[in-house]
Design a protein around this motif. Structure first.
Motif, mmCIF file in Angstrom:
data_model
loop_
_atom_site.group_PDB
_atom_site.id
_atom_site.type_symbol
_atom_site.label_atom_id
_atom_site.label_comp_id
_atom_site.label_asym_id
_atom_site.label_seq_id
_atom_site.Cartn_x
_atom_site.Cartn_y
_atom_site.Cartn_z
ATOM 1 N N LEU A 24 -84.827 -41.982 -25.741
ATOM 2 C CA LEU A 24 -85.778 -41.970 -26.546
ATOM 3 C C LEU A 24 -86.030 -41.171 -28.032
ATOM 4 N N VAL A 25 -86.407 -39.953 -27.733
ATOM 5 C CA VAL A 25 -86.836 -38.333 -28.297
ATOM 6 C C VAL A 25 -85.887 -38.154 -28.356
ATOM 7 N N VAL A 26 -84.448 -38.412 -27.983
ATOM 8 C CA VAL A 26 -82.795 -37.091 -28.483
ATOM 9 C C VAL A 26 -82.377 -38.263 -29.303
ATOM 10 N N LEU A 27 -82.774 -39.979 -29.836
ATOM 11 C CA LEU A 27 -82.377 -41.149 -30.487
ATOM 12 C C LEU A 27 -83.003 -40.701 -31.649
ATOM 13 N N LEU A 28 -84.629 -40.698 -31.535
ATOM 14 C CA LEU A 28 -85.436 -40.803 -32.716
ATOM 15 C C LEU A 28 -85.255 -38.472 -33.507
ATOM 16 N N TRP A 29 -84.677 -38.256 -32.616
ATOM 17 C CA TRP A 29 -84.340 -36.571 -33.254
ATOM 18 C C TRP A 29 -82.830 -36.838 -34.048
ATOM 19 N N GLY A 30 -82.093 -37.602 -33.430
ATOM 20 C CA GLY A 30 -80.683 -37.647 -34.088
ATOM 21 C C GLY A 30 -80.953 -39.304 -35.734
ATOM 22 N N VAL A 31 -82.110 -39.532 -35.554
ATOM 23 C CA VAL A 31 -82.348 -40.183 -36.236
ATOM 24 C C VAL A 31 -82.771 -39.669 -37.720
ATOM 25 N N ARG A 32 -83.696 -39.467 -37.366
ATOM 26 C CA ARG A 32 -84.545 -37.870 -38.261
ATOM 27 C C ARG A 32 -83.961 -36.930 -39.080
ATOM 28 N N LEU A 33 -82.901 -36.840 -38.223
ATOM 29 C CA LEU A 33 -81.397 -35.305 -38.975
ATOM 30 C C LEU A 33 -80.223 -36.379 -39.333
ATOM 31 N N TYR A 176 -92.923 -38.013 -39.637
ATOM 32 C CA TYR A 176 -91.958 -37.857 -38.068
ATOM 33 C C TYR A 176 -90.698 -37.820 -38.204
ATOM 34 N N LEU A 177 -90.596 -39.372 -38.491
ATOM 35 C CA LEU A 177 -88.822 -39.193 -38.737
ATOM 36 C C LEU A 177 -87.938 -40.170 -40.265
ATOM 37 N N GLY A 178 -88.514 -39.874 -41.077
ATOM 38 C CA GLY A 178 -88.439 -39.575 -42.465
ATOM 39 C C GLY A 178 -88.736 -38.137 -42.751
ATOM 40 N N GLY A 179 -89.767 -36.693 -42.394
ATOM 41 C CA GLY A 179 -89.339 -35.549 -42.743
ATOM 42 C C GLY A 179 -90.051 -35.505 -43.774
ATOM 43 N N CYS A 180 -91.196 -36.606 -43.939
ATOM 44 C CA CYS A 180 -91.034 -36.185 -45.185
ATOM 45 C C CYS A 180 -93.045 -35.963 -45.135
ATOM 46 N N ARG A 181 -93.440 -34.750 -46.079
ATOM 47 C CA ARG A 181 -95.015 -35.093 -46.824
ATOM 48 C C ARG A 181 -95.557 -36.374 -47.071
ATOM 49 N N VAL A 182 -96.479 -36.343 -46.435
ATOM 50 C CA VAL A 182 -97.501 -37.427 -47.036
ATOM 51 C C VAL A 182 -99.017 -37.606 -46.850
ATOM 52 N N GLY A 183 -99.269 -39.016 -47.842
ATOM 53 C CA GLY A 183 -100.693 -39.429 -48.755
ATOM 54 C C GLY A 183 -101.067 -40.382 -48.622
ATOM 55 N N CYS A 184 -101.948 -40.813 -48.713
ATOM 56 C CA CYS A 184 -102.218 -42.282 -48.759
ATOM 57 C C CYS A 184 -103.491 -42.647 -49.277
ATOM 58 N N TYR A 185 -103.890 -43.944 -50.353
ATOM 59 C CA TYR A 185 -104.465 -43.801 -51.692
ATOM 60 C C TYR A 185 -105.912 -44.759 -50.360
ATOM 61 N N VAL A 186 -106.603 -44.796 -49.472
ATOM 62 C CA VAL A 186 -107.733 -46.546 -49.528
ATOM 63 C C VAL A 186 -108.122 -46.413 -49.946
ATOM 64 N N HIS A 187 -108.149 -47.812 -50.535
ATOM 65 C CA HIS A 187 -108.999 -48.685 -50.987
ATOM 66 C C HIS A 187 -109.967 -48.983 -50.241
ATOM 67 N N TYR A 188 -109.691 -49.805 -48.870
ATOM 68 C CA TYR A 188 -110.332 -50.405 -47.834
ATOM 69 C C TYR A 188 -109.564 -50.170 -46.573
ATOM 70 N N PRO A 189 -109.991 -49.581 -45.412
ATOM 71 C CA PRO A 189 -110.298 -49.136 -43.956
ATOM 72 C C PRO A 189 -109.693 -50.762 -44.010
ATOM 73 N N THR A 190 -108.401 -50.323 -42.718
ATOM 74 C CA THR A 190 -107.590 -51.946 -42.268
ATOM 75 C C THR A 190 -109.065 -52.169 -41.069
ATOM 76 N N ILE A 191 -110.257 -51.661 -40.794
ATOM 77 C CA ILE A 191 -111.069 -51.790 -39.730
ATOM 78 C C ILE A 191 -111.783 -50.642 -40.057
ATOM 79 N N SER A 192 -113.288 -51.086 -40.065
ATOM 80 C CA SER A 192 -114.678 -50.318 -40.313
ATOM 81 C C SER A 192 -115.654 -50.850 -39.175
ATOM 82 N N THR A 193 -116.613 -50.215 -39.184
ATOM 83 C CA THR A 193 -117.540 -49.751 -38.080
ATOM 84 C C THR A 193 -118.485 -51.138 -38.648
ATOM 85 N N ASP A 194 -118.478 -51.209 -39.936
ATOM 86 C CA ASP A 194 -119.326 -52.926 -40.945
ATOM 87 C C ASP A 194 -118.791 -54.013 -39.136
ATOM 88 N N MET A 195 -117.447 -54.133 -39.600
ATOM 89 C CA MET A 195 -116.339 -55.103 -38.432
ATOM 90 C C MET A 195 -116.871 -55.346 -37.477
#
Length: 481
Positions: A24-33, A176-195
């Protein structure tokens, strides 16, 4: 004998598991390459340099809500700042062309992009539809987003990936697969302590059915499921290089769940404050009709039924004194058939309460019509519990209405707060307090309402497009180094 039998079964099982893990690791590494190779083969631009691809994951980019306004403002901001950048939008809106989507952004939000945008149309958006998962919806949608993200990555591998719609489970995939620098803009947590507290306290809400709250066993099971999901959500979110959140309320939840404070910052969403500032603020003229306007998408969490019930209660009480007639105008976007069905249910509720003639529905209207309704309104109404931010609230304040929002989330912590010691609006929590506060606002002298409207308008400059651009660029800067 039993021990030898156990060993004879266990050792081959461990060996086989090891082989499978390595494969699995080899396969994922191959996909990334392979993905990296695809990136390197991308053609260069006119200046001979390969453009930097910045991709936004926004499967519903044509929906017309506050999240979409953030998307188009973010793209316009990057186009202004960086020359050698091509912006890509992953979308599932296959019923519209790229030109129609861009035109829609201009028509709805008054946002004109500087350069063309590349659209990658995804075929598997149905995998993130809540209707596909009647049970375990959070988990189902999150796993569905991974498959949708995989389709996106195969169709276009970017250099920088920004999840702008809250699909955190796609972040490790692109990092990890795309080798991208990643960011996010969070409008609303998918789950919260309120939930978690809603389930723990066995409260009935739109996302916690009555049959669960009435059963201690079901409630305990759901609580275990929520804690497991919160752990997984924290794990995937912590993979982000840059995290932007839209309010103090969202910040508190993300810090407790993701624990990546060093790369997390509040970036208030861009509200088109400027577009409303030409609405004159003056003492209201005597009129035979006052209007209360609500601006929000027709989604369950926006709690339109509360607005209608509180309005019906207000009418019932006001008719005793026979003051000027009142109209409730519900303005919002319908994204799909479920939203349209929701609107029909709201119309039936109006009939049941006998207020059909006093409630007006305005769906997917152009910007100029929205502006006209706000200019004529006395009260801007908002009822969502724990609204993460509340762009509609800011727009109402900028337009000069007296805002009445829910006493929770962004409106409570960031928006409807005192400005230079002055009141900028009002907060309420239930049917009674909403009806009472609306009656109180209408009872104020017009001069007093004007003072509140002026204070509110002065306070919203911190939510302008320009403020968003400055804080957004500051936050995403590490992705471009």
């Amino acid at each position: 004998a039993c021990f030898r039998l156990l060993c004879s079964l266990l050792l081959p099982a461990l060996f086989l598991s090891g082989i499978l893990c390595i494969s699995l690791v080899v396969l994922l590494w191959g996909v990334r390459l392979w993905i990296q190779r695809k990136k390197q083969l991308r053609s260069a631009g006119r200046d001979g340099k390969r453009p930097l691809l910045v991709a936004f994951f926004h499967p519903y980019c044509n929906a017309g809500g506050g999240g979409e306004r953030v998307l188009w403002c973010a793209i316009r901001t990057l186009q202004k700042k960086y020359r050698n950048v091509t912006c890509v939008v992953y979308t599932g809106d296959r019923d519209a062309t790229g030109e129609e989507i861009v035109e829609g952004a201009f028509r709805r939000f008054n946002i004109k992009l500087i350069h063309p945008v590349k659209f990658v149309f995804l075929e598997k958006r149905f995998l993130v539809e809540a209707s596909l998962y009647p049970h375990f919806t959070l988990l189902g949608q999150s796993l569905g987003s991974v498959f949708l993200g995989w389709e996106a990555l195969l169709k276009c591998a970017p250099d920088i990936y920004i999840d702008s719609m809250g699909y955190a489970f796609t972040i490790p995939l692109f990092k990890y697969l795309g080798g991208c620098r990643v960011g996010c803009y969070v409008h609303y947590p998918t789950i919260s302590t309120d939930m978690l507290s809603v389930v723990r306290n066995q409260d009935t809400r739109f996302n916690n059915a009555a049959f669960i709250t009435s059963s201690p066993l079901f409630s305990k099971f759901k609580l275990v499921y929520y804690y497991f999901f919160a752990f997984m959500y924290g794990l995937v979110g912590s993979c982000s290089d840059v995290v932007m959140v839209n309010s103090s309320w969202t910040l508190n939840h993300i810090l407790s769940l993701w624990r990546v404070g060093a790369c997390t910052s509040v970036v208030y969403p861009p509200c088109d404050v400027q577009a409303f500032l030409d609405i004159p603020l003056e003492v209201e003229k005597s009129t035979s009709e006052y209007s209360i306007v609500s601006v929000s998408q027709f989604r369950p969490e926006k709690d339109h039924p509360l607005q209608i019930r509180a309005f019906a209660k207000l009418l019932k009480e006001k008719r005793v004194g026979q003051q000027p007639s009142l109209k409730l105008i519900l303005i919002g976007g319908c994204r799909n058939q479920q939203d349209e069905e929701r609107v029909n249910k709201l119309k039936h509720l109006c009939e049941e309460l006998g207020v059909s003639d006093d409630v007006v529905f305005r769906i997917n209207i152009p910007f100029e019509e929205l502006k006209r309704h706000l200019a004529e309104a006395t009260i801007g109404l908002h009822t969502m519990w724990n609204e993460h931010f509340g762009i509609g609230v800011v727009e109402c304040m900028a337009a000069g209405t007296v805002v009445l929002a829910h006493n929770s989330g962004g409106p409570k912590l960031d928006i409807v707060v005192r400005h230079e010691g002055r009141v900028t609006g009002f907060l309420a929590e239930d049917e009674d307090s909403y009806a009472e506060t609306m009656a109180y606002i209408f009872s104020l002298p017009p001069e007093k309402r004007l003072e509140i409207r002026e204070s509110a308008r002065h306070s919203v400059h911190r939510f302008s497009d320009q403020h968003f651009e400055d804080t957004f660029l500051l936050s995403v800067e590490p992705l471009f180094k």
